[in-house]
Motif scaffolding. Structure first.
Motif, PDB file in Angstrom:
ATOM      1  N   SER A  14       0.826  -1.209   0.000  1.00  0.00           N
ATOM      2  CA  SER A  14       0.000   0.000   0.000  1.00  0.00           C
ATOM      3  C   SER A  14       0.860   1.258   0.000  1.00  0.00           C
ATOM      4  CB  SER A  14      -0.934   0.007   1.212  1.00  0.00           C
ATOM      5  OG  SER A  14      -1.753  -1.143   1.197  1.00  0.00           O
ATOM      6  N   PHE A  15       1.900   1.237   0.799  1.00  0.00           N
ATOM      7  CA  PHE A  15       2.783   2.400   0.835  1.00  0.00           C
ATOM      8  C   PHE A  15       3.655   2.493  -0.410  1.00  0.00           C
ATOM      9  CE2 PHE A  15       1.318   2.928   5.101  1.00  0.00           C
ATOM     10  CZ  PHE A  15       1.486   4.281   5.357  1.00  0.00           C
ATOM     11  N   MET A  16       3.844   1.371  -1.110  1.00  0.00           N
ATOM     12  CA  MET A  16       4.568   1.434  -2.367  1.00  0.00           C
ATOM     13  C   MET A  16       3.793   2.296  -3.363  1.00  0.00           C
ATOM     14  SD  MET A  16       6.091  -1.633  -4.741  1.00  0.00           S
ATOM     15  CE  MET A  16       6.707  -2.501  -3.320  1.00  0.00           C
ATOM     16  N   LYS A  17       2.485   2.135  -3.368  1.00  0.00           N
ATOM     17  CA  LYS A  17       1.630   2.986  -4.208  1.00  0.00           C
ATOM     18  C   LYS A  17       1.787   4.444  -3.774  1.00  0.00           C
ATOM     19  CE  LYS A  17      -2.093   4.347  -6.586  1.00  0.00           C
ATOM     20  NZ  LYS A  17      -1.800   4.991  -7.849  1.00  0.00           N
ATOM     21  N   ALA A  18       1.759   4.674  -2.468  1.00  0.00           N
ATOM     22  CA  ALA A  18       1.862   6.038  -1.937  1.00  0.00           C
ATOM     23  C   ALA A  18       3.248   6.649  -2.155  1.00  0.00           C
ATOM     24  CB  ALA A  18       1.526   6.044  -0.445  1.00  0.00           C
ATOM     25  N   SER A  19       4.263   5.810  -2.344  1.00  0.00           N
ATOM     26  CA  SER A  19       5.624   6.336  -2.520  1.00  0.00           C
ATOM     27  C   SER A  19       5.834   6.954  -3.903  1.00  0.00           C
ATOM     28  CB  SER A  19       6.662   5.233  -2.303  1.00  0.00           C
ATOM     29  OG  SER A  19       6.746   4.381  -3.437  1.00  0.00           O
ATOM     30  N   GLU A  20       4.888   6.697  -4.800  1.00  0.00           N
ATOM     31  CA  GLU A  20       4.957   7.227  -6.171  1.00  0.00           C
ATOM     32  C   GLU A  20       6.308   6.929  -6.812  1.00  0.00           C
ATOM     33  OE1 GLU A  20       3.556  11.268  -6.489  1.00  0.00           O
ATOM     34  OE2 GLU A  20       1.762  10.808  -5.292  1.00  0.00           O
ATOM     35  N   GLY A  21       6.596   5.623  -6.894  1.00  0.00           N
ATOM     36  CA  GLY A  21       7.839   5.199  -7.526  1.00  0.00           C
ATOM     37  C   GLY A  21       9.069   5.521  -6.707  1.00  0.00           C
ATOM     38  N   PHE A  22       8.923   5.483  -5.399  1.00  0.00           N
ATOM     39  CA  PHE A  22       9.995   5.796  -4.442  1.00  0.00           C
ATOM     40  C   PHE A  22      10.503   7.232  -4.595  1.00  0.00           C
ATOM     41  CE2 PHE A  22      10.135   1.135  -4.607  1.00  0.00           C
ATOM     42  CZ  PHE A  22      10.038   0.857  -3.260  1.00  0.00           C
ATOM     43  N   THR A  23       9.614   8.130  -4.995  1.00  0.00           N
ATOM     44  CA  THR A  23       9.990   9.547  -5.077  1.00  0.00           C
ATOM     45  C   THR A  23       9.626  10.306  -3.810  1.00  0.00           C
ATOM     46  OG1 THR A  23       7.895  10.122  -6.161  1.00  0.00           O
ATOM     47  CG2 THR A  23       9.778   9.595  -7.595  1.00  0.00           C
ATOM     48  N   LYS A  24       8.788   9.710  -2.957  1.00  0.00           N
ATOM     49  CA  LYS A  24       8.447  10.319  -1.665  1.00  0.00           C
ATOM     50  C   LYS A  24       9.154   9.510  -0.582  1.00  0.00           C
ATOM     51  CE  LYS A  24       4.065  12.314  -3.011  1.00  0.00           C
ATOM     52  NZ  LYS A  24       2.667  12.476  -2.647  1.00  0.00           N
ATOM     53  N   TRP A  25       9.981  10.186   0.213  1.00  0.00           N
ATOM     54  CA  TRP A  25      10.864   9.481   1.120  1.00  0.00           C
ATOM     55  C   TRP A  25      10.159   8.781   2.273  1.00  0.00           C
ATOM     56  CZ3 TRP A  25      11.539  10.690   6.243  1.00  0.00           C
ATOM     57  CH2 TRP A  25      11.058  11.928   6.674  1.00  0.00           C
ATOM     58  N   LEU A  26       9.146   9.392   2.888  1.00  0.00           N
ATOM     59  CA  LEU A  26       8.507   8.763   4.048  1.00  0.00           C
ATOM     60  C   LEU A  26       7.767   7.478   3.669  1.00  0.00           C
ATOM     61  CD1 LEU A  26       8.069   8.807   7.059  1.00  0.00           C
ATOM     62  CD2 LEU A  26       6.099  10.300   6.693  1.00  0.00           C
ATOM     63  N   PRO A  27       6.909   7.507   2.644  1.00  0.00           N
ATOM     64  CA  PRO A  27       6.283   6.231   2.249  1.00  0.00           C
ATOM     65  C   PRO A  27       7.312   5.193   1.789  1.00  0.00           C
ATOM     66  CG  PRO A  27       5.111   8.080   1.258  1.00  0.00           C
ATOM     67  CD  PRO A  27       6.350   8.629   1.900  1.00  0.00           C
ATOM     68  N   SER A  28       8.399   5.636   1.183  1.00  0.00           N
ATOM     69  CA  SER A  28       9.447   4.711   0.736  1.00  0.00           C
ATOM     70  C   SER A  28      10.094   4.001   1.919  1.00  0.00           C
ATOM     71  CB  SER A  28      10.513   5.462  -0.065  1.00  0.00           C
ATOM     72  OG  SER A  28       9.947   6.031  -1.225  1.00  0.00           O
ATOM     73  N   ILE A  29      10.325   4.717   2.994  1.00  0.00           N
ATOM     74  CA  ILE A  29      10.897   4.111   4.206  1.00  0.00           C
ATOM     75  C   ILE A  29       9.914   3.106   4.804  1.00  0.00           C
ATOM     76  CG2 ILE A  29      11.599   4.593   6.592  1.00  0.00           C
ATOM     77  CD1 ILE A  29      12.817   7.223   5.488  1.00  0.00           C
ATOM     78  N   VAL A  30       8.623   3.462   4.804  1.00  0.00           N
ATOM     79  CA  VAL A  30       7.605   2.536   5.324  1.00  0.00           C
ATOM     80  C   VAL A  30       7.607   1.249   4.501  1.00  0.00           C
ATOM     81  CG1 VAL A  30       5.140   2.165   5.721  1.00  0.00           C
ATOM     82  CG2 VAL A  30       6.179   4.367   6.306  1.00  0.00           C
ATOM     83  N   VAL A  31       7.733   1.355   3.177  1.00  0.00           N
ATOM     84  CA  VAL A  31       7.784   0.167   2.314  1.00  0.00           C
ATOM     85  C   VAL A  31       8.933  -0.743   2.734  1.00  0.00           C
ATOM     86  CG1 VAL A  31       8.231  -0.665  -0.045  1.00  0.00           C
ATOM     87  CG2 VAL A  31       6.734   1.302   0.311  1.00  0.00           C
ATOM     88  N   ILE A  32      10.111  -0.186   2.858  1.00  0.00           N
ATOM     89  CA  ILE A  32      11.303  -0.983   3.174  1.00  0.00           C
ATOM     90  C   ILE A  32      11.171  -1.642   4.543  1.00  0.00           C
ATOM     91  CG2 ILE A  32      13.783  -0.828   3.656  1.00  0.00           C
ATOM     92  CD1 ILE A  32      13.759   1.479   1.464  1.00  0.00           C
ATOM     93  N   VAL A  33      10.759  -0.885   5.535  1.00  0.00           N
ATOM     94  CA  VAL A  33      10.619  -1.431   6.891  1.00  0.00           C
ATOM     95  C   VAL A  33       9.517  -2.489   6.934  1.00  0.00           C
ATOM     96  CG1 VAL A  33       9.995  -0.861   9.280  1.00  0.00           C
ATOM     97  CG2 VAL A  33      11.571   0.612   8.014  1.00  0.00           C
ATOM     98  N   ALA A  34       8.383  -2.213   6.291  1.00  0.00           N
ATOM     99  CA  ALA A  34       7.270  -3.170   6.299  1.00  0.00           C
ATOM    100  C   ALA A  34       7.668  -4.482   5.635  1.00  0.00           C
ATOM    101  CB  ALA A  34       6.048  -2.569   5.605  1.00  0.00           C
TER     102      ALA A  34
END
Length: 108
Positions: free
Chosen positions: A18-38
């Motif tokens: 879900s946060f991968m979608k929110a990261s917009e191709g890993f261009t947004k740092w906070l959702p990208s960190i959530v993706v990696i940690v999750a």
């Protein structure tokens, strides 16, 4: 305990997707960190579940329920639509997971 670990793996996989979608191709740092940690947490719990659940069974449950829950997130959070073939496909996945768990000797 094994199904608790598998359930946690599924939940964190859905969070990561879900946060991968929110990261917009890993261009947004906070959702990208959530993706990696999750995903790190997800695979940790999946590895614990695999100590006692056969790989094929655990992966089928993990992937099947992950698909269903991620599809629900896409509908309710991201306001995306599912058409009839998508819904039928998801139902067939759920039916497959149920059949495997209740009728296969592999899952015991």
């Amino acid at each position: 305990m094994k199904y608790l670990f598998l359930g946690l793996a599924i939940i964190f996989e859905v969070v990561g997707s879900s946060f991968m979608k929110a990261s917009e191709g890993f261009t947004k740092w906070l959702p990208s960190i959530v993706v990696i940690v999750a995903y790190l947490i997800c695979f940790y719990f999946l590895s614990l579940a695999l100590k006692t659940i056969p790989l094929g069974v655990a992966y089928a449950i993990w992937a099947g329920l992950g698909i269903v829950l991620t599809a629900m997130v896409s509908v309710f959070i991201f306001k995306q639509k599912l058409d009839s073939p998508a819904i039928i496909g998801i139902l067939l996945i759920v039916i497959g997971v149920v059949i495997m768990n209740f009728f296969s000797k592999t899952s015991h």
